[in-house]
Design an enzyme around this catalytic site. Structure first.
Site, PDB file in Angstrom:
ATOM      1  N   LYS A  86      51.296  34.989  19.484  1.00  0.00           N
ATOM      2  CA  LYS A  86      51.213  35.492  18.110  1.00  0.00           C
ATOM      3  C   LYS A  86      52.313  34.796  17.310  1.00  0.00           C
ATOM      4  O   LYS A  86      53.506  34.988  17.579  1.00  0.00           O
ATOM      5  CB  LYS A  86      51.413  37.006  18.120  1.00  0.00           C
TER       6      LYS A  86
HETATM    7  C1  E4P Z   1      48.263  43.502  14.178  1.00  0.00           C
HETATM    8  O1  E4P Z   1      48.077  42.615  14.995  1.00  0.00           O
HETATM    9  C2  E4P Z   1      49.562  44.165  14.040  1.00  0.00           C
HETATM   10  O2  E4P Z   1      50.097  44.394  15.313  1.00  0.00           O
HETATM   11  C3  E4P Z   1      49.528  45.523  13.397  1.00  0.00           C
HETATM   12  O3  E4P Z   1      48.219  45.951  13.144  1.00  0.00           O
HETATM   13  C4  E4P Z   1      50.485  45.714  12.259  1.00  0.00           C
HETATM   14  O4  E4P Z   1      50.322  47.002  11.736  1.00  0.00           O
HETATM   15  P1  E4P Z   1      51.393  47.781  10.849  1.00  0.00           P
HETATM   16  O5  E4P Z   1      51.221  47.362   9.429  1.00  0.00           O
HETATM   17  O6  E4P Z   1      51.013  49.217  11.052  1.00  0.00           O
HETATM   18  O7  E4P Z   1      52.759  47.466  11.380  1.00  0.00           O
END
Ligand code: E4P
Length: 219
Positions: A86
Site C-alpha cells: 500500500k
Molecule cells: C482503506 O484502505 C483504508 O484502510 C481505510 O478505509 C481508511 O478509512 P478511514 O478514513 O476510516 O481511516
C-alpha cells in the site's frame, strides 16, 4: 466484483471469511495502531494471512524513496503472491509505485481523494487505487463523481487498475460505491455485519419458524 475487509484483527477476519463473501484484506497504520498497538507488524500480518485468502494490503510507513523501497521489500517477502504494497499517494509514492510495478509487485495506491490522483496512480502501474469515501465527504465534497469519473477513465483508457473504495462510515456508502462502479468496496467488520441485518428479514424468518413449530402434529 469483490469485497474486502478493512481490519487487521485475525479473530474477526477468520470469522468473517467464514461467510464466503470476502476475497481480500486491507490494513493501514492507523487500524493496526488502534487494534493492536503492541503487536509486531510482521507477526500480525502473518496471522492475517493464515486466516484469510486473496490480497492483503500492508501500508508503507516511511517517507523517503530508499526507506519506502526497503520497507516494501520486507513486506513483499512475507508472501510474494498475496502481499500488496500500500503506497501513500504523492510524488515519492509515484516513484516507488513505478519501481514496484516494473518488478511485478502488486500495489495499492492509497489516500486518494480525486480522480486526477487515481488516474496518475493507474498510469504509473497501480494494481489498485484506493478512494477514501468518508474522508472526501469530511472535506464537504461529494464522492460519487470521484468514483464514477475514475471508473469511466480507467475503462476508456483500458487501464487495468481496480478501484477500491474505503473509508466507509455507513452501510449506504457501500451501496453508493457499488452503484458508482467501484470494483472493490473495503468495509469494516461492523459495516459488514450491518449489511446482513434487516428487521423485516428477521421478523419473516421468526414468523415461518413459529408457524412450523406450532403446526398441528399427527397423533
Ligand atoms: C482503506 O484502505 C483504508 O484502510 C481505510 O478505509 C481508511 O478509512 P478511514 O478514513 O476510516 O481511516
Amino acid at each position: 466484483m469483490a469485497l474486502f475487509i478493512d481490519s487487521s484483527d485475525p479473530k474477526e477476519i477468520k470469522d468473517l471469511f467464514g461467510w464466503g463473501v470476502l476475497s481480500g484484506v486491507t490494513t493501514n497504520p492507523l487500524i493496526i495502531a488502534k487494534e493492536a498497538p503492541d503487536a509486531d507488524l510482521g507477526e500480525r500480518i502473518r496471522e492475517v494471512l493464515a486466516v484469510s485468502w486473496g490480497d492483503v494490503s500492508v501500508e508503507l510507513t516511511t517517507e523517503t524513496e530508499p526507506e519506502m523501497w526497503d520497507e516494501a521489500q520486507l513486506y513483499h517477502a512475507w508472501d510474494r503472491e498475496r502481499i500488496v504494497i500500500k503506497v501513500p499517494f504523492g510524488e515519492v509514492g509515484l516513484r516507488v509505485l513505478h519501481q514496484l510495478a516494473k518488478k511485478g509487485v502488486k500495489t495499492n495506491v492509497t489516500c486518494i481523494m480525486a480522480m486526477n490522483q487515481a488516474y496518475l496512480a493507474a498510469l504509473a502501474g497501480a494494481t489498485y487505487v484506493s478512494i477514501f469515501s468518508g474522508r472526501v465527504r469530511d472535506m464537504g465534497y461529494n464522492v460519487r463523481p470521484v468514483i464514477e469519473t475514475t471508473r469511466a477513465i480507467l475503462d476508456r483508457e483500458h487501464l487495468p487498475s481496480k478501484i477500491i473504495v474505503g473509508s466507509m462510515r455507513h452501510m449506504m456508502d457501500v451501496n453508493e460505491a457499488l452503484e458508482c462502479g467501484a470494483h472493490v468496496p473495503t468495509v469494516t467488520p461492523p459495516i459488514l455485519r450491518k449489511m446482513v441485518w434487516n428487521p423485516r428479514t428477521i421478523e419473516t424468518i421468526n414468523e415461518f419458524n413459529t408457524a412450523w413449530r406450532a403446526r398441528p402434529k399427527k397423533k
